[in-house]
Design an enzyme around this catalytic site. Structure first.
Site, mmCIF file in Angstrom:
data_model
loop_
_atom_site.group_PDB
_atom_site.id
_atom_site.type_symbol
_atom_site.label_atom_id
_atom_site.label_comp_id
_atom_site.label_asym_id
_atom_site.label_seq_id
_atom_site.Cartn_x
_atom_site.Cartn_y
_atom_site.Cartn_z
ATOM 1 N N SER A 39 0.865 -1.184 0.000
ATOM 2 C CA SER A 39 0.000 0.000 0.000
ATOM 3 C C SER A 39 0.899 1.230 0.000
ATOM 4 O O SER A 39 1.002 1.960 0.972
ATOM 5 C CB SER A 39 -0.925 -0.007 1.220
ATOM 6 N N HIS A 160 -3.144 -6.370 2.215
ATOM 7 C CA HIS A 160 -2.239 -7.383 2.765
ATOM 8 C C HIS A 160 -2.887 -8.745 2.957
ATOM 9 O O HIS A 160 -2.269 -9.653 3.513
ATOM 10 C CB HIS A 160 -1.684 -6.931 4.125
ATOM 11 N N GLU A 169 -4.656 -2.895 9.074
ATOM 12 C CA GLU A 169 -3.899 -3.422 10.222
ATOM 13 C C GLU A 169 -4.591 -3.169 11.553
ATOM 14 O O GLU A 169 -5.006 -2.045 11.841
ATOM 15 C CB GLU A 169 -2.508 -2.749 10.285
ATOM 16 N N GLU A 212 1.691 -9.770 6.720
ATOM 17 C CA GLU A 212 2.504 -9.362 7.868
ATOM 18 C C GLU A 212 2.392 -10.338 9.035
ATOM 19 O O GLU A 212 2.730 -10.015 10.174
ATOM 20 C CB GLU A 212 2.139 -7.937 8.290
ATOM 21 N N ASP A 247 -4.255 0.773 11.684
ATOM 22 C CA ASP A 247 -3.858 1.455 10.442
ATOM 23 C C ASP A 247 -4.823 1.047 9.339
ATOM 24 O O ASP A 247 -4.634 0.002 8.704
ATOM 25 C CB ASP A 247 -2.426 1.096 10.037
ATOM 26 N N GLU A 293 -3.472 5.355 12.445
ATOM 27 C CA GLU A 293 -2.565 5.750 11.359
ATOM 28 C C GLU A 293 -3.352 5.889 10.059
ATOM 29 O O GLU A 293 -4.217 5.060 9.757
ATOM 30 C CB GLU A 293 -1.491 4.654 11.224
ATOM 31 N N ASP A 318 1.321 8.293 7.575
ATOM 32 C CA ASP A 318 2.180 7.379 6.807
ATOM 33 C C ASP A 318 2.190 7.837 5.347
ATOM 34 O O ASP A 318 3.062 8.616 4.952
ATOM 35 C CB ASP A 318 1.661 5.945 6.975
ATOM 36 N N LYS A 343 9.614 5.231 7.567
ATOM 37 C CA LYS A 343 9.973 4.074 6.745
ATOM 38 C C LYS A 343 11.167 4.470 5.896
ATOM 39 O O LYS A 343 11.081 5.389 5.071
ATOM 40 C CB LYS A 343 8.811 3.706 5.814
ATOM 41 N N HIS A 371 8.416 -1.277 9.513
ATOM 42 C CA HIS A 371 8.805 -2.204 8.447
ATOM 43 C C HIS A 371 7.934 -1.931 7.208
ATOM 44 O O HIS A 371 7.147 -0.971 7.200
ATOM 45 C CB HIS A 371 8.575 -3.646 8.935
ATOM 46 N N LYS A 394 6.568 -0.790 14.561
ATOM 47 C CA LYS A 394 5.716 -1.902 14.131
ATOM 48 C C LYS A 394 6.497 -2.759 13.154
ATOM 49 O O LYS A 394 7.170 -2.256 12.255
ATOM 50 C CB LYS A 394 4.396 -1.403 13.538
HETATM 51 P P1 PGA Z 1 2.971 -1.267 3.126
HETATM 52 O O1 PGA Z 1 2.050 -1.185 4.414
HETATM 53 O O2 PGA Z 1 4.328 -1.656 3.536
HETATM 54 O O3 PGA Z 1 2.273 -2.305 2.279
HETATM 55 O O4 PGA Z 1 2.936 0.105 2.507
HETATM 56 C C1 PGA Z 1 2.511 -0.675 5.642
HETATM 57 C C2 PGA Z 1 1.696 0.494 6.103
HETATM 58 O O5 PGA Z 1 0.765 0.964 5.413
HETATM 59 O O6 PGA Z 1 1.969 1.012 7.183
HETATM 60 ZN ZN ZN Z 2 0.385 2.669 7.058
#
Ligand code: PGA
Ligand code: ZN
Length: 437
Positions: A39, A160, A169, A212, A247, A293, A318, A343, A371, A394
């Site tokens: 995503s 996911h 999430e 995940e 999230d 998030e 994010d 990230k 991650h 996370k």
């Molecule tokens: P992604 O998801 O690594 O698939 O972007 C993680 C997130 O959205 O926090």
């Molecule tokens: Zn996110």
């Protein structure tokens, strides 16, 4: 100084190609393997893929590999820059050679692989564990440390997983544990209880897991996920110690100005921003949620700003921020959130990520290290979290090698600090202000 930099194509946790970098100096050979999101936000640095349909369905990264081997590597070696004291100069050199604002020419995956390996080489040259090297680089204390609260993503939805849950999430956070290791134990016990709860309600076939490592039962509504979590937390006996983070990754289901909670099914379930806002407030009033998030899309500034007024939880950007200083400054001006998801591969170098964290701390925000959904067994973010004094991270469920390698490394760090006699505390309920502890 650096004598060799080479890259190769390897696989990530989704079985897709990614880039591995090996960097050799007088102190040894240092390896990094780069993760990849599903995503992804539009404001992220560009991950270079070959797009050749005959190779890994277009996903091979041989061009990025070549960019390390033929362009970036030779130029860095020729520069004579040393990782021990010049990591940010090495990063800057790569940014300049690439020459684009989003690293689209040589690839953020190529650049980040070198940056991470160089950080490891720098730590080794100075005889420091990586977390301590990062603490020096980011100007945080090396006299004492804060071990982070792990946020475990135990229910997977969105992009996911294959269920119909739009929200991506649902995380459990052992803020009431006394140490990082005890937090891992509470989460693992709750994860096992969650599996039993899912099996009892939906049958054994429903206990499969998503990208995940979290379960992906046949549910679609956020309250169904939260009820399952409450049940599991209670039956594991951790009601007073574990809180919840969500999230939704709502950019994934943002369509023409509305949020489609049915985006994975044939039935659209459109909510406008104010209906989303009401739903979040209702969930926050009914469940022990402490972190939210990306509740809104990456360009839905007004909704973020409205929600952030008198916001009682950590509101994390994010896709909104993409670990990008320009975006962080925009969000500060608009008072759009109170925390940044950090990230490395959203921005593409270690030193820019440290800069982004610094900017966030200066705005009195918290920093939540993350991650990606496509991960590797590289455990860099464990050291990054401790070195930055970020207080929480996370890394998915307490399950699957590429997820637990980070949690295991953090337990190593906790043991290491104990052995070295260096004072350290678990962030616990103060995870949002760990940098000031
Ligand atoms: P992604 O998801 O690594 O698939 O972007 C993680 C997130 O959205 O926090
Ligand atoms: Zn996110």
């Amino acid at each position: 100084s650096i004598t060799s930099i080479t890259a190769s194509q390897r696989l990530d946790s989704r079985g897709k190609p990614t880039i591995q970098v090996r960097l050799t100096s007088a102190y040894g050979t240092f390896t990094s393997v780069v993760p990849s999101g599903a995503s992804k936000g539009d404001y992220e640095a560009v991950e270079l893929r070959d797009g050749d349909p005959s190779s890994y369905h277009g996903n091979s990264v041989l061009k990025a590999v070549e960019n390390v081997n033929e362009v970036l590597g030779p130029r860095i070696i020729e520069s004579g820059l040393v990782p021990a004291t010049e990591l940010s100069k090495i990063d800057k050199l790569m940014i300049d050679i690439d020459g684009t604002a989003n690293k689209s020419r040589l690839g953020a995956n190529a650049i980040l692989g070198i940056s991470m390996a160089a950080a490891r080489a720098g730590a080794a040259a100075r005889g420091l564990p990586l977390y301590e090297f990062i603490a020096h680089e980011s100007g945080t204390s090396v006299e004492d440390y804060v071990t982070p609260v792990p946020f475990f993503n135990v229910l997977n939805g969105g992009d996911h997983s294959g269920n119909m849950m739009a929200f991506q999430e649902f995380m459990i956070a052992p803020v009431g544990a006394r140490s990082f290791a005890e937090g891992v134990q509470f989460a693992s016990e709750t994860y096992a209880a969650l599996k039993s709860a899912i099996e009892a309600r939906y049958g054994r076939a429903a206990t499969g897991i998503g990208d995940e490592g979290g379960f992906a039962p046949p549910i679609s509504q956020p309250h169904e996920a939260l009820d399952l979590l409450n049940e599991a937390i209670k039956s594991a006996g951790h009601s007073s110690q574990i809180k919840i983070g969500i999230d939704p990754a709502s950019q994934s289901f943002f369509r023409d100005g509305q949020y489609d909670l049915g985006y994975k099914s044939d039935n659209a379930e459109m909510l406008d921003a104010s209906a989303m806002m009401r739903m979040y407030h209702s969930l926050l009033s009914r469940y022990p949620i402490i972190l939210l998030e990306d509740p809104f899309g990456q360009d839905d500034w007004d909704s973020f700003t409205n929600f952030n007024k008198d916001c009682s939880v950590e509101l994390v950007g994010d896709d909104l921020l993409a670990t990008n200083i320009e975006r962080i400054k925009l969000a500060e001006d608009r008072k759009a959130c109170n925390s940044i998801l950090l990230k490395l591969n959203q921005i593409g170098t270690v030193s820019e990520a440290l800069q982004a964290a610094k900017e966030a701390f200066a705005a009195d925000w918290s920093v939540f290290v993350s991650h990606r959904s496509g991960e590797t067994t590289d455990d860099f973010i464990a050291d990054l979290t401790v070195g930055l004094r970020a207080g929480h991270l996370k890394s998915g469920a307490p399950c699957r090698g590429e997820r637990v390698v980070k949690y295991n490394r953090l337990m190593d760090i906790e043991d290491d600090l104990e052995l070295r006699g260096i004072p350290h505390i678990y962030a616990g309920v103060n995870f949002r202000s760990a940098n000031r502890l």
